[in-house]
Every structure is written in structure tokens, then in C-alpha cells.
Design an enzyme around this catalytic site. Structure first.
Site, PDB file in Angstrom:
ATOM      1  N   ALA A  12     -16.147  39.533  64.343  1.00  0.00           N
ATOM      2  CA  ALA A  12     -15.735  38.568  63.520  1.00  0.00           C
ATOM      3  C   ALA A  12     -15.208  37.257  64.311  1.00  0.00           C
ATOM      4  O   ALA A  12     -14.923  37.783  65.573  1.00  0.00           O
ATOM      5  CB  ALA A  12     -15.390  38.555  62.238  1.00  0.00           C
ATOM      6  N   MET A  14     -12.131  36.147  64.662  1.00  0.00           N
ATOM      7  CA  MET A  14     -10.875  36.642  65.260  1.00  0.00           C
ATOM      8  C   MET A  14     -11.127  37.751  66.324  1.00  0.00           C
ATOM      9  O   MET A  14     -10.259  37.666  67.444  1.00  0.00           O
ATOM     10  CB  MET A  14     -10.127  37.263  63.980  1.00  0.00           C
ATOM     11  CG  MET A  14      -9.551  36.271  62.955  1.00  0.00           C
ATOM     12  SD  MET A  14      -8.071  35.273  63.690  1.00  0.00           S
ATOM     13  CE  MET A  14      -6.863  36.485  63.993  1.00  0.00           C
ATOM     14  N   ASN A  33     -19.501  46.378  67.803  1.00  0.00           N
ATOM     15  CA  ASN A  33     -19.639  46.155  66.318  1.00  0.00           C
ATOM     16  C   ASN A  33     -20.781  46.874  65.826  1.00  0.00           C
ATOM     17  O   ASN A  33     -21.696  47.276  66.403  1.00  0.00           O
ATOM     18  CB  ASN A  33     -20.074  44.448  66.301  1.00  0.00           C
ATOM     19  CG  ASN A  33     -19.919  43.963  64.749  1.00  0.00           C
ATOM     20  OD1 ASN A  33     -18.832  43.368  64.703  1.00  0.00           O
ATOM     21  ND2 ASN A  33     -21.152  43.591  64.124  1.00  0.00           N
ATOM     22  N   LYS A  76     -12.495  44.734  58.393  1.00  0.00           N
ATOM     23  CA  LYS A  76     -12.107  44.112  57.166  1.00  0.00           C
ATOM     24  C   LYS A  76     -11.059  45.254  56.635  1.00  0.00           C
ATOM     25  O   LYS A  76     -11.336  46.314  56.715  1.00  0.00           O
ATOM     26  CB  LYS A  76     -13.027  43.878  56.169  1.00  0.00           C
ATOM     27  CG  LYS A  76     -12.481  43.290  54.707  1.00  0.00           C
ATOM     28  CD  LYS A  76     -13.867  43.061  53.959  1.00  0.00           C
ATOM     29  CE  LYS A  76     -13.398  42.631  52.506  1.00  0.00           C
ATOM     30  NZ  LYS A  76     -14.429  42.266  51.461  1.00  0.00           N
ATOM     31  N   SER A 129      -0.901  37.164  63.819  1.00  0.00           N
ATOM     32  CA  SER A 129      -0.875  35.944  63.108  1.00  0.00           C
ATOM     33  C   SER A 129      -0.924  34.760  64.114  1.00  0.00           C
ATOM     34  O   SER A 129      -0.629  34.556  65.255  1.00  0.00           O
ATOM     35  CB  SER A 129       0.549  35.606  62.413  1.00  0.00           C
ATOM     36  OG  SER A 129       0.473  34.332  61.807  1.00  0.00           O
ATOM     37  N   GLY A 130      -1.665  33.743  63.482  1.00  0.00           N
ATOM     38  CA  GLY A 130      -2.069  32.444  64.258  1.00  0.00           C
ATOM     39  C   GLY A 130      -3.435  32.120  63.939  1.00  0.00           C
ATOM     40  O   GLY A 130      -3.959  31.090  64.662  1.00  0.00           O
ATOM     41  N   LYS A 184       4.248  41.567  59.059  1.00  0.00           N
ATOM     42  CA  LYS A 184       3.388  40.668  58.666  1.00  0.00           C
ATOM     43  C   LYS A 184       3.235  40.190  57.105  1.00  0.00           C
ATOM     44  O   LYS A 184       2.998  39.069  57.103  1.00  0.00           O
ATOM     45  CB  LYS A 184       2.087  41.124  59.448  1.00  0.00           C
ATOM     46  CG  LYS A 184       0.879  40.574  59.141  1.00  0.00           C
ATOM     47  CD  LYS A 184       0.866  39.030  59.796  1.00  0.00           C
ATOM     48  CE  LYS A 184      -0.192  38.282  59.951  1.00  0.00           C
ATOM     49  NZ  LYS A 184      -1.163  38.302  59.006  1.00  0.00           N
ATOM     50  N   HIS A 187       5.893  37.719  56.633  1.00  0.00           N
ATOM     51  CA  HIS A 187       5.364  36.410  57.020  1.00  0.00           C
ATOM     52  C   HIS A 187       4.476  35.996  56.500  1.00  0.00           C
ATOM     53  O   HIS A 187       4.358  34.670  56.053  1.00  0.00           O
ATOM     54  CB  HIS A 187       4.832  36.853  58.640  1.00  0.00           C
ATOM     55  CG  HIS A 187       3.997  35.695  59.135  1.00  0.00           C
ATOM     56  ND1 HIS A 187       2.630  35.524  58.810  1.00  0.00           N
ATOM     57  CD2 HIS A 187       4.364  34.892  60.290  1.00  0.00           C
ATOM     58  CE1 HIS A 187       2.255  34.352  59.435  1.00  0.00           C
ATOM     59  NE2 HIS A 187       3.274  33.977  60.362  1.00  0.00           N
ATOM     60  N   ASN A 188       3.403  36.433  55.991  1.00  0.00           N
ATOM     61  CA  ASN A 188       2.308  36.109  55.125  1.00  0.00           C
ATOM     62  C   ASN A 188       2.934  35.307  53.730  1.00  0.00           C
ATOM     63  O   ASN A 188       2.512  34.127  53.368  1.00  0.00           O
ATOM     64  CB  ASN A 188       1.260  36.832  54.907  1.00  0.00           C
ATOM     65  CG  ASN A 188       0.021  36.805  55.966  1.00  0.00           C
ATOM     66  OD1 ASN A 188       0.508  36.732  57.127  1.00  0.00           O
ATOM     67  ND2 ASN A 188      -0.800  37.438  55.766  1.00  0.00           N
ATOM     68  N   GLU A 191       4.638  32.420  54.578  1.00  0.00           N
ATOM     69  CA  GLU A 191       3.645  31.115  54.684  1.00  0.00           C
ATOM     70  C   GLU A 191       3.185  30.684  53.326  1.00  0.00           C
ATOM     71  O   GLU A 191       3.184  29.429  53.327  1.00  0.00           O
ATOM     72  CB  GLU A 191       2.612  31.842  55.561  1.00  0.00           C
ATOM     73  CG  GLU A 191       1.230  31.117  55.705  1.00  0.00           C
ATOM     74  CD  GLU A 191       0.144  31.592  56.398  1.00  0.00           C
ATOM     75  OE1 GLU A 191      -1.046  31.599  55.843  1.00  0.00           O
ATOM     76  OE2 GLU A 191       0.407  32.451  57.395  1.00  0.00           O
ATOM     77  N   LYS A 261      -5.846  35.766  50.021  1.00  0.00           N
ATOM     78  CA  LYS A 261      -6.530  37.023  50.354  1.00  0.00           C
ATOM     79  C   LYS A 261      -5.594  38.164  50.065  1.00  0.00           C
ATOM     80  O   LYS A 261      -5.820  39.250  49.966  1.00  0.00           O
ATOM     81  CB  LYS A 261      -6.536  37.072  52.083  1.00  0.00           C
ATOM     82  CG  LYS A 261      -7.844  35.976  52.349  1.00  0.00           C
ATOM     83  CD  LYS A 261      -7.803  36.142  53.815  1.00  0.00           C
ATOM     84  CE  LYS A 261      -9.258  35.139  54.229  1.00  0.00           C
ATOM     85  NZ  LYS A 261      -9.372  35.545  55.759  1.00  0.00           N
TER      86      LYS A 261
END
Length: 471
Positions: A12, A14, A33, A76, A129-130, A184, A187-188, A191, A261
Site C-alpha cells: 500500500a 506506506m 505483495n 493491515k 509515525s509520519g 506508538k 503517540h497516537n 496526536e 482508526k
């Protein structure tokens, strides 16, 4: 036979961007993939002419990796990760490393680390992240999992991570099993809080101060040159300047129903499990839930009247208050997030480096800001700091900013503008600074209806009492 430095599964956006990032840093990359046509399309377009080799099956993908093999999964979160791990276990060998770079729940990472280790391989769950830009140019990476695997992947991960001049790569070892994905997740959550605070400031400027979008863009631009300097403030300034085809501000054409999400909710659940008052992030999550109830809000708006708006007489002074209030609330949000990490570290025996975490967030990630340098400094000065609010810099900043926070929250309440995150920050601060809270009455109520007992102020802690409240 082709020998690649690292393999990446999942193409995908990312995944594609991470593969291109890896290749741009001098690494040869194997990609796979599940849908083979996606691999073909990538190699024919963005991956053309680069040191990127595509494979149609896991076995040939694994065979192309130099040992110890390093397979980076970008699929995912959930079942797809488990299925990919199973496929890799059949193709890799003992001592190889599987890296999950998706938004996995840290509890799943704890389980997967133990499972993969039981098979003789190593597992790393790393926060990435980013967004799309960060993946391509350098994200913030938060790796945790099998500790002995860190030296095997350190060179690769730090090479592709964002870098802050004078401070090094935004990637360092976090801790064992699920520590990386937990950090993480926090962090979210932070955010979510940052975004909600900025949205509340926007609504106040728009609905109470009646500023134009150009004027709001100028305010956010000015803030981005001061203590609120951050990626989210920067992009908010940019958003204010984008017009639709008819010349109207594009942001006002967007439906006010926020998506999510789940990572913000996970942060709130983790806080409830740990008994940590993560109030601001919780309100930010609930604000998104409330925004999603668009039809109900439209119906309710026809049944209730809003207060008559009374703008402040001195708009310039109020905008200065708004900046100070936003900064004070931001301090409180981050303090709550770091408290949650400290509690989790104690519960899982993680040795988290809080200053190092702040450094990892200084570049590449969505919450990157100059402010994080202050957090790093606080933990460098006192690695055992219990609460960021007790650091001299943060304590003084809150002392200086509490008046502005009170004025902004009061003005919003009187004018009918919802500010759940700003208001929760103020309530948390007032709770923290209160020597005595009304929980004594709460304990009396619990003892009254459930004989839950209570402690007394005139007796040692740990001694419990029960009263017959009805005799």
C-alpha cells in the site's frame, strides 16, 4: 541469486514509500505483495530502475534476503499480520527477524513476540509515525520486541528514520515485547489531543472572534514561530489558505464528522485499565465520536437555543490568551501521556527511556514539535521524574498560563462553544493542584451502600473502617 539487505511485505502507499526510503538510503530491497499485480505495478512505476526486486511468493522472497534475514511487514493490523507471520515462519530460519511496522495493538505484539521466539526467530513490533511523507523521507520509528534482535536491525532502522540536526536519528530501542507499539499508541493518543485542541482554537476564532480564514491562517502562522511551533500547527496554517474551485475556503466544504482508526480509543482503554486519568485524550476521542453523530446534532440544533455571542472587546489580547491556553493544555496532555507510559513500564517491566522517546518524536512523526525538546531536557535532568508537571519549566509554564486557560474556557462556556479538551485540561490541573478533593464524600457513599470501607484522616494509611450510616 539476488541477495537483498531487507525485505518488505505489503505495498500500500506506506509500504511503497518505506521501500523507496530504504532504497534511497543505499539498501537493496525485496518486496512482496499478496496481490502480485500490485508488485508488478510498483516495479513498473515508482520502483522502476531502483535496487528493488519483486517476488510472487514468500519462499522466493525469503530466499533473496541476506542472513540474518530481515522481513518488514506493512499490512493491515489484525489477522493479516498473523497470517503473514505464519507464512514467513515457513520460509525463514532460526535467528531471522520479523518486523511488524503496522499499527498493531501492543497486546498482540506481546503475544506475537513470545510466539515467534518460541520458533527460534526474533520479532520486533515497531511504531512507524509520519504518514506517507514520513515513510518516504524518514519516519519516527519506535522499535520493541526481542532485545537481541536490536543490533541486527539497528543499522537499517536508524538509517531510514528521520533525523534531527544535532540530535541523531528519531529511532532508538524502546523495550521488550510490546513496548514499541505501546509507545506508538500513546503517540497516537497525544496526536488526537493535539488535533482536538487546535480544532477548538479554530472554532473559537471562527465563531466567537469572527476571524476570516486568512486571519486565522496568519494567527496559526505566528504561533508556529513561537512556543507552539509544530507540524500540526504548520499544516493548519496551510489548510486555512486553501480555497475550493469557487474561491471559498475548502475546509468549510468538508463534512464535520471525524473518522478514527482506533488507536486513540486503545490509549483510553489502556489508561482505564491502568487507572491513569488520561482525561484530555479521552475527551479528544469522544469529541470525534460526537462529531460522527451528525444527523443527531442537526436535529438537536433545532430544539435548543445557543447563547448570544459576545466577542471579547480586545481580540488581540484574547488571541494571546488562546495561544497560552493551547500551550498549557498541550503540557497537560503530554504529562498525562507520559504518566501512562510510566505506569505501563512498571506493569510490564519495561525500562523506558522517556527522554529518548521525546527525542524519537522530535522529527518525522505527526506530533513533532520544538516543545518535545523541553520534555527531553526534563528527563535528562531528572530521569526519575514522576510527573512532567513537576518539572520546573513545566510548572512555571502552567503557573503562567493557567489564567489564560481559565479565561478561554470561561468565554467558550458563556458563548456556547464546546471545548472538551481545553476544559478537561483545566479540570485536571485544578484536580492535581487540590490538596483535598470531594472523594471523602464518595468513599462515604460507597461505604453506605456497599460497606466498601474507608480510611480516616486521623489514622494511619492502610487502616480501614466501616460505619453503620443508618442507625
Amino acid at each position: 541469486m539476488i541477495q537483498c539487505d531487507i525485505g518488505l511485505i505489503g505495498l500500500a502507499v506506506m509500504g511503497e514509500n518505506l521501500a523507496l526510503n530504504m532504497e534511497s538510503k543505499g539498501l537493496s530491497v525485496a518486496v512482496y505483495n499478496r496481490t502480485a499485480s500490485k508488485t508488478d505495478a510498483f516495479l513498473a512505476t515508482r520502483g522502476a530502475g531502483k535496487r528493488i526486486a519483486g517476488f510472487k511468493d514468500i519462499a522466493s522472497f525469503a530466499a533473496a534476503l541476506s542472513t540474518p534475514r530481515k522481513a518488514f511487514i506493512m499490512v493491515k493490523a489484525g489477522q493479516a499480520v498473523d497470517e503473514t507471520i505464519e507464512a514467513l515462519l515457513g520460509a525463514l530460519e532460526k535467528g531471522d527477524v520479523i518486523i511488524d511496522g503496522g499499527n498493531s495493538n501492543y497486546r498482540d505484539t506481546i503475544r506475537r513476540t513470545a510466539y515467534v521466539e518460541s520458533k527460534g526467530l526474533h520479532f520486533i513490533g515497531t511504531g512507524v509515525s509520519g504518514g506517507e511523507e514520513g515513510a518516504l523521507k524518514g519516519p519516527s520509528l519506535m522499535p520493541g520486541g526481542t532485545a537481541v534482535a536490536w543490533p541486527l536491525v539497528k543499522g537499517v532502522l536508524q538509517k531510514i528514520a528521520a533525523r534531527v540536526p544535532g540530535e541523531g536519528p528519531c529511532c532508538e530501542w524502546v523495550g521488550e515485547n510490546g513496548a514499541g507499539h505501546f509507545v506508538k499508541m500513546v503517540h497516537n493518543g497525544i496526536e488526537y489531543g493535539d488535533m482536538q485542541l487546535i480544532c477548538e482554537a479554530y472554532q473559537i476564532m471562527k465563531d466567537l472572534l469572527a476571524l476570516s480564514h486568512r486571519e486565522m491562517g496568519d494567527v496559526f502562522g505566528a504561533w508556529n514561530k513561537g512556543k507552539l511551533d509544530s507540524y500540526l500547527i504548520e499544516i493548519t496554517r496551510n489548510i486555512m489558505g486553501v480555497a475550493d474551485a469557487d474561491g471559498a475556503p475548502l475546509v468549510e466544504k468538508i463534512l464535520d464528522a471525524a473518522g478514527q482508526k482506533g488507536t486513540g480509543a486503545w490509549t483510553g482503554i489502556a489508561a482505564l485499565d491502568a487507572g491513569v486519568p488520561l482525561t484530555l485524550i479521552g475527551e479528544a476521542v469522544f469529541a470525534r465520536c460526537l462529531s460522527a453523530a451528525k444527523e443527531e446534532r442537526v436535529r438537536a440544533s433545532k430544539h435548543f437555543t445557543a447563547p448570544q455571542k459576545t466577542p471579547p472587546a480586545d481580540k488581540k489580547a484574547f488571541i494571546a490568551d488562546l495561544e497560552d491556553a493551547l500551550y498549557a493544555a498541550k503540557l497537560i496532555s503530554y504529562a498525562q501521556g507520559f504518566l501512562l507510559m510510566r505506569e505501563a513500564a512498571a506493569g510490564h517491566a519495561w525500562k523506558l527511556n522517556y527522554g529518548g522517546i521525546a527525542l524519537m518524536w522530535r522529527g518525522g512523526c505527526i506530533i513533532r514539535s520544538a516543545f518535545l525538546g523541553k520534555i527531553k531536557d526534563a528527563f535528562v535532568k531528572n530521569p526519575r521524574l514522576e510527573n512532567l508537571l513537576l518539572d520546573p519549566y513545566f510548572a512555571q509554564a502552567l503557573e503562567d498560563g493557567q489564567g489564560a486557560l481559565r479565561r478561554v474556557v470561561a468565554a467558550a462556556a458563556l458563548n456556547g462553544i464546546p471545548v472538551p479538551a481545553l476544559a478537561s485540561a483545566l479540570s485536571y490541573f485544578d484536580g492535581c493542584r487540590s490538596e483535598r478533593l470531594p472523594a471523602n464524600l464518595l468513599q462515604a457513599q460507597r461505604d453506605y451502600f456497599g460497606a466498601h470501607t474507608y480510611e480516616r484522616t486521623d489514622k494511619p494509611r492502610g487502616e480501614f473502617f466501616h460505619s453503620d450510616w443508618t442507625s
